[in-house]
Design a protein around this motif. Structure first.
Motif: not given
Length: 191
Positions: A69-76, A78-80, A82-88, A163-164
């Motif tokens: 769940e925390w990993l999904r939170g970090q992915e979100e 990253c999207g907010r 604008g870090d596309v590399e780490i989001e991937g 807002d994260v």
């Protein structure tokens, strides 16, 4: 001269409900700050430690679930920011339970875990609702609770325009969770 480090131990020394209400009363989001600080403080203990440590622990399976769940939170996040590399990297990473020494070893390397932390920190600092000394001091006091910026950002979320949601991190931390994001895995362990 203002030195924010003078506030590092403020919330550990003045953590009663009355004191917290007074400290947070100077900020527009005082109710939210108070509620989250109480959740963190009641989930931890200072017994034998300079900083708040999680009071609870859980099974290996549960820490993997909370880590996911925390990993999904970090992915979100990253999207907010604008870090596309780490989001991937977050999207592809496999959650793996690791021995504490393996996790500590991973944290000594230059891994995405550190890049993500730096990116989040930079984005949050740029989005503070105020550049006032009071906000700096409060953020330092929040960090000083557990020597953990993610917990400070969880409690102080209303001090940022960005807002994260650090709620998944809090749930992971409160059960003793520790983590390290590598290029291919999200290593999790518990204390």
């Amino acid at each position: 001269m203002f030195d924010k480090s003078h506030f590092l131990g403020l919330l550990k020394e003045h953590g009663t409900d009355v004191e917290l209400r007074k400290i947070f009363g100077y900020f527009p989001s005082s109710l939210d700050l108070h509620a989250k600080a109480v959740k963190v403080i009641s989930s931890g203990s200072l017994d034998g430690s300079l900083y708040l440590r999680p009071r609870f622990s859980t099974s290996r399976e549960e820490i993997v679930r909370l880590g996911s769940e925390w990993l999904r939170g970090q992915e979100e996040i990253c999207g907010r920011i604008g870090d596309v590399e780490i989001e991937g990297i977050c999207r592809r990473a496999k959650v793996v339970f690791a021995a504490e020494n393996d996790l500590d070893s991973a944290l000594q390397r230059d891994i995405p875990h550190h890049w993500l932390f730096d990116g989040i920190g930079d984005s949050l600092r740029a989005s503070r609702i105020s550049e006032s000394d009071q906000v700096y001091a409060l953020l330092e006091a929040l960090y000083g609770l557990a020597a953990d910026y993610y917990l400070a950002w969880y409690i102080g979320g209303s001090l940022f325009e960005l807002d994260v949601d650090f709620g998944p991190y809090f749930e992971f931390w409160r059960m003793g969770g520790r983590c390290a994001l590598t290029e291919t895995e999200f290593l999790v362990s518990n204390q």
